[in-house]
Design a protein around this motif. Structure first.
Motif, PDB file in Angstrom:
ATOM      1  N   LEU A 138      -4.867   4.831   8.810  1.00 42.74           N
ATOM      2  CA  LEU A 138      -4.938   4.499   7.386  1.00 42.74           C
ATOM      3  C   LEU A 138      -6.282   4.728   6.710  1.00 42.74           C
ATOM      4  CD1 LEU A 138      -2.802   1.229   7.166  1.00 42.74           C
ATOM      5  CD2 LEU A 138      -2.134   3.582   6.684  1.00 42.74           C
ATOM      6  N   ALA A 139      -7.378   4.832   7.450  1.00 45.46           N
ATOM      7  CA  ALA A 139      -8.681   5.003   6.804  1.00 45.46           C
ATOM      8  C   ALA A 139      -8.676   6.229   5.893  1.00 45.46           C
ATOM      9  CB  ALA A 139      -9.783   5.127   7.851  1.00 45.46           C
ATOM     10  N   ASP A 140      -9.238   6.067   4.716  1.00 42.24           N
ATOM     11  CA  ASP A 140      -9.390   7.157   3.742  1.00 42.24           C
ATOM     12  C   ASP A 140      -8.073   7.703   3.201  1.00 42.24           C
ATOM     13  OD1 ASP A 140     -12.210   7.075   3.979  1.00 42.24           O
ATOM     14  OD2 ASP A 140     -12.091   8.291   5.795  1.00 42.24           O
ATOM     15  N   THR A 141      -6.988   6.964   3.363  1.00 37.13           N
ATOM     16  CA  THR A 141      -5.729   7.381   2.739  1.00 37.13           C
ATOM     17  C   THR A 141      -5.657   6.817   1.319  1.00 37.13           C
ATOM     18  OG1 THR A 141      -4.540   5.447   3.593  1.00 37.13           O
ATOM     19  CG2 THR A 141      -4.501   7.450   4.947  1.00 37.13           C
ATOM     20  N   PRO A 142      -4.890   7.456   0.436  1.00 38.92           N
ATOM     21  CA  PRO A 142      -4.719   6.911  -0.921  1.00 38.92           C
ATOM     22  C   PRO A 142      -4.146   5.493  -0.907  1.00 38.92           C
ATOM     23  CG  PRO A 142      -3.912   9.173  -0.814  1.00 38.92           C
ATOM     24  CD  PRO A 142      -4.234   8.767   0.600  1.00 38.92           C
ATOM     25  N   LEU A 143      -3.303   5.188   0.080  1.00 42.06           N
ATOM     26  CA  LEU A 143      -2.716   3.846   0.170  1.00 42.06           C
ATOM     27  C   LEU A 143      -3.803   2.796   0.353  1.00 42.06           C
ATOM     28  CD1 LEU A 143      -0.393   1.811   0.484  1.00 42.06           C
ATOM     29  CD2 LEU A 143      -0.290   2.438   2.914  1.00 42.06           C
ATOM     30  N   ILE A 144      -4.696   3.003   1.313  1.00 37.81           N
ATOM     31  CA  ILE A 144      -5.760   2.019   1.575  1.00 37.81           C
ATOM     32  C   ILE A 144      -6.739   1.965   0.414  1.00 37.81           C
ATOM     33  CG2 ILE A 144      -7.854   1.695   2.960  1.00 37.81           C
ATOM     34  CD1 ILE A 144      -5.335   0.378   4.127  1.00 37.81           C
ATOM     35  N   ASP A 145      -7.040   3.113  -0.187  1.00 36.42           N
ATOM     36  CA  ASP A 145      -7.939   3.114  -1.342  1.00 36.42           C
ATOM     37  C   ASP A 145      -7.365   2.265  -2.468  1.00 36.42           C
ATOM     38  OD1 ASP A 145      -9.634   4.758   0.055  1.00 36.42           O
ATOM     39  OD2 ASP A 145      -9.025   6.604  -0.972  1.00 36.42           O
ATOM     40  N   MET A 146      -6.062   2.354  -2.671  1.00 32.40           N
ATOM     41  CA  MET A 146      -5.421   1.583  -3.737  1.00 32.40           C
ATOM     42  C   MET A 146      -5.367   0.093  -3.391  1.00 32.40           C
ATOM     43  SD  MET A 146      -1.724   2.283  -5.483  1.00 32.40           S
ATOM     44  CE  MET A 146      -1.133   1.272  -6.857  1.00 32.40           C
ATOM     45  N   ILE A 147      -5.078  -0.224  -2.126  1.00 28.67           N
ATOM     46  CA  ILE A 147      -5.083  -1.631  -1.699  1.00 28.67           C
ATOM     47  C   ILE A 147      -6.470  -2.232  -1.890  1.00 28.67           C
ATOM     48  CG2 ILE A 147      -4.911  -3.167   0.306  1.00 28.67           C
ATOM     49  CD1 ILE A 147      -2.650  -1.344   1.328  1.00 28.67           C
ATOM     50  N   ARG A 148      -7.504  -1.490  -1.461  1.00 25.73           N
ATOM     51  CA  ARG A 148      -8.876  -1.984  -1.601  1.00 25.73           C
ATOM     52  C   ARG A 148      -9.211  -2.238  -3.068  1.00 25.73           C
ATOM     53  NH1 ARG A 148     -11.272   2.238  -0.239  1.00 25.73           N
ATOM     54  NH2 ARG A 148     -11.256   1.890   2.015  1.00 25.73           N
ATOM     55  N   GLN A 149      -8.884  -1.285  -3.915  1.00 30.59           N
ATOM     56  CA  GLN A 149      -9.205  -1.430  -5.335  1.00 30.59           C
ATOM     57  C   GLN A 149      -8.473  -2.625  -5.951  1.00 30.59           C
ATOM     58  OE1 GLN A 149      -7.856   1.747  -7.926  1.00 30.59           O
ATOM     59  NE2 GLN A 149      -9.525   1.371  -9.351  1.00 30.59           N
ATOM     60  N   ARG A 150      -7.189  -2.757  -5.665  1.00 31.28           N
ATOM     61  CA  ARG A 150      -6.414  -3.846  -6.269  1.00 31.28           C
ATOM     62  C   ARG A 150      -6.860  -5.207  -5.725  1.00 31.28           C
ATOM     63  NH1 ARG A 150      -0.294  -3.758  -6.890  1.00 31.28           N
ATOM     64  NH2 ARG A 150      -0.947  -5.142  -8.588  1.00 31.28           N
ATOM     65  N   ALA A 151      -7.204  -5.263  -4.438  1.00 27.31           N
ATOM     66  CA  ALA A 151      -7.657  -6.533  -3.858  1.00 27.31           C
ATOM     67  C   ALA A 151      -9.011  -6.935  -4.430  1.00 27.31           C
ATOM     68  CB  ALA A 151      -7.735  -6.428  -2.344  1.00 27.31           C
ATOM     69  N   GLN A 152      -9.930  -5.980  -4.548  1.00 29.94           N
ATOM     70  CA  GLN A 152     -11.258  -6.299  -5.057  1.00 29.94           C
ATOM     71  C   GLN A 152     -11.236  -6.656  -6.539  1.00 29.94           C
ATOM     72  OE1 GLN A 152     -13.608  -2.893  -3.862  1.00 29.94           O
ATOM     73  NE2 GLN A 152     -13.939  -3.694  -1.797  1.00 29.94           N
ATOM     74  N   LEU A 153     -10.259  -6.133  -7.274  1.00 30.41           N
ATOM     75  CA  LEU A 153     -10.106  -6.487  -8.687  1.00 30.41           C
ATOM     76  C   LEU A 153      -9.355  -7.805  -8.868  1.00 30.41           C
ATOM     77  CD1 LEU A 153      -9.207  -2.998 -10.229  1.00 30.41           C
ATOM     78  CD2 LEU A 153     -11.337  -4.294 -10.552  1.00 30.41           C
ATOM     79  N   GLY A 154      -8.835  -8.345  -7.772  1.00 32.60           N
ATOM     80  CA  GLY A 154      -8.074  -9.582  -7.864  1.00 32.60           C
ATOM     81  C   GLY A 154      -6.657  -9.393  -8.353  1.00 32.60           C
ATOM     82  N   GLU A 155      -6.135  -8.167  -8.252  1.00 33.12           N
ATOM     83  CA  GLU A 155      -4.776  -7.898  -8.722  1.00 33.12           C
ATOM     84  C   GLU A 155      -3.723  -8.239  -7.674  1.00 33.12           C
ATOM     85  OE1 GLU A 155      -4.720  -3.843  -9.927  1.00 33.12           O
ATOM     86  OE2 GLU A 155      -6.062  -4.160 -11.642  1.00 33.12           O
ATOM     87  N   ILE A 156      -4.130  -8.282  -6.403  1.00 31.75           N
ATOM     88  CA  ILE A 156      -3.225  -8.677  -5.319  1.00 31.75           C
ATOM     89  C   ILE A 156      -3.973  -9.600  -4.360  1.00 31.75           C
ATOM     90  CG2 ILE A 156      -1.786  -6.580  -5.354  1.00 31.75           C
ATOM     91  CD1 ILE A 156      -3.382  -5.611  -2.883  1.00 31.75           C
ATOM     92  N   ALA A 157      -3.222 -10.395  -3.631  1.00 33.99           N
ATOM     93  CA  ALA A 157      -3.777 -11.114  -2.489  1.00 33.99           C
ATOM     94  C   ALA A 157      -3.692 -10.191  -1.272  1.00 33.99           C
ATOM     95  CB  ALA A 157      -2.996 -12.392  -2.241  1.00 33.99           C
ATOM     96  N   LEU A 158      -4.694 -10.226  -0.433  1.00 37.06           N
ATOM     97  CA  LEU A 158      -4.730  -9.392   0.770  1.00 37.06           C
ATOM     98  C   LEU A 158      -5.075 -10.270   1.953  1.00 37.06           C
ATOM     99  CD1 LEU A 158      -4.870  -6.632   2.277  1.00 37.06           C
ATOM    100  CD2 LEU A 158      -7.295  -6.560   1.643  1.00 37.06           C
ATOM    101  N   ALA A 159      -4.298 -10.182   3.018  1.00 37.07           N
ATOM    102  CA  ALA A 159      -4.603 -10.911   4.245  1.00 37.07           C
ATOM    103  C   ALA A 159      -4.498  -9.973   5.437  1.00 37.07           C
ATOM    104  CB  ALA A 159      -3.651 -12.094   4.428  1.00 37.07           C
ATOM    105  N   GLY A 160      -5.379 -10.182   6.410  1.00 34.42           N
ATOM    106  CA  GLY A 160      -5.300  -9.460   7.672  1.00 34.42           C
ATOM    107  C   GLY A 160      -5.529 -10.436   8.802  1.00 34.42           C
ATOM    108  N   THR A 161      -4.715 -10.346   9.851  1.00 33.25           N
ATOM    109  CA  THR A 161      -4.871 -11.226  11.000  1.00 33.25           C
ATOM    110  C   THR A 161      -5.271 -10.424  12.231  1.00 33.25           C
ATOM    111  OG1 THR A 161      -3.828 -12.970  12.323  1.00 33.25           O
ATOM    112  CG2 THR A 161      -2.418 -11.144  11.664  1.00 33.25           C
ATOM    113  N   SER A 162      -6.162 -10.958  13.038  1.00 33.58           N
ATOM    114  CA  SER A 162      -6.612 -10.318  14.275  1.00 33.58           C
ATOM    115  C   SER A 162      -7.163  -8.925  13.963  1.00 33.58           C
ATOM    116  CB  SER A 162      -5.457 -10.288  15.294  1.00 33.58           C
ATOM    117  OG  SER A 162      -5.915  -9.896  16.561  1.00 33.58           O
TER     118      SER A 162
END
Length: 271
Positions: free
Chosen positions: A108-132
């Motif tokens: 997933l690194a450097d894919t458009p999907l991760i770039d969009m998740i990062r942007q939306r999470a940092q803007l506070g548009e979505i909640a993001l959680a990762g375990t382990s």
């Protein structure tokens, strides 16, 4: 706008309670909007993504989520599929499961999907959680693997580039459960401009948009802060030689404690 301010980024140390109170997962569910939640589950760190996605589908479904969308990505070309943008636009939260963080970043690194998740999470548009493994990838620098039971030294830890959701931190997970203090200190010695977070099992760092994180769960978060270090031999010794570090600060934070990670200080102490 009130919903947006409730969104957060959550780094979970692994083995979170999935049966009893489910406090950490319940917190994520509510940050996603509760019954209005549309949760995207990314299981590709696991070698059995169908089983692990099914587990979280059941958990969030039982909580009452409106919709759950599994992003079952098996190769990089899938991660670059533009149709994921449409799926992600519908999501109020994304949950990244455990497994192998190197596998996760490889897909997933450097894919458009991760770039969009990062942007939306940092803007506070979505909640993001990762375990382990999903927590290990939170920083720009990532602990890809390593050992335990030795004095801190560079060869004790394997570093790689993470997914950069909270670039300023380096996260280690299953922390006290697997005796990982020495490898986190080793990682921070190599990247002294970052903040080390060692997160125990069933414990979570919940990053708010104000630059602080709150501790949730049964264990401890160990903060390794190198900002006041006065001396280290790290640049001058061989990879397997013991590290000398003077002035390193360590904080142990329990449930309810809040830490201002941008200024390196505890701001709320649990009662």
């Amino acid at each position: 706008m009130s919903l947006v301010t409730q969104h957060a980024i959550m780094a979970i140390g692994g083995a979170e309670d999935k049966i009893h109170g489910k406090e950490i997962l319940q917190t994520f569910f509510h940050r996603c909007g509760g019954p209005d939640a549309c949760i995207g589950v990314i299981p590709c760190a696991s070698r059995d993504p169908v089983a692990i996605a099914g587990r979280y589908q059941q958990i969030f479904g039982d909580m009452g989520a409106r919709a759950i969308k599994v992003m079952d990505i098996r190769d990089r070309s899938q991660g670059e599929d533009p149709s994921w943008k449409t799926v992600l636009e519908q999501c109020s939260g994304v949950f990244i499961t455990g497994g192998d963080q190197v596998r996760l970043c490889g897909l997933l690194a450097d894919t458009p999907l991760i770039d969009m998740i990062r942007q939306r999470a940092q803007l506070g548009e979505i909640a993001l959680a990762g375990t382990s493994a999903g927590a290990a990838v939170m920083g720009h620098h990532m602990i890809a693997g390593g050992g335990s039971g030795e004095s801190p030294n560079r060869s004790l830890v394997d570093m790689a580039i993470g997914l950069g959701f909270v670039p300023e931190v380096i996260v280690d997970q299953h922390f006290h459960n697997r005796n990982r203090m020495a490898r986190l200190i080793s990682a921070i010695a190599m990247q002294p401009d970052r903040l080390g977070l060692g997160i125990d099992e069933d414990t979570c760092a919940l990053f708010e948009r104000d630059g602080s994180f709150r501790v949730i769960g049964k264990g401890v978060i160990t903060v390794v802060d190198p900002s006041a270090v006065t001396h280290t031999n790290e640049p001058d010794v061989a990879a397997s030689d013991p590290l000398s570090i003077h002035g390193l600060q360590v904080h142990l934070l329990a449930h309810g404690d809040r830490f201002d990670w941008r200024h390196g200080k505890v701001v709320t102490v649990a009662r």
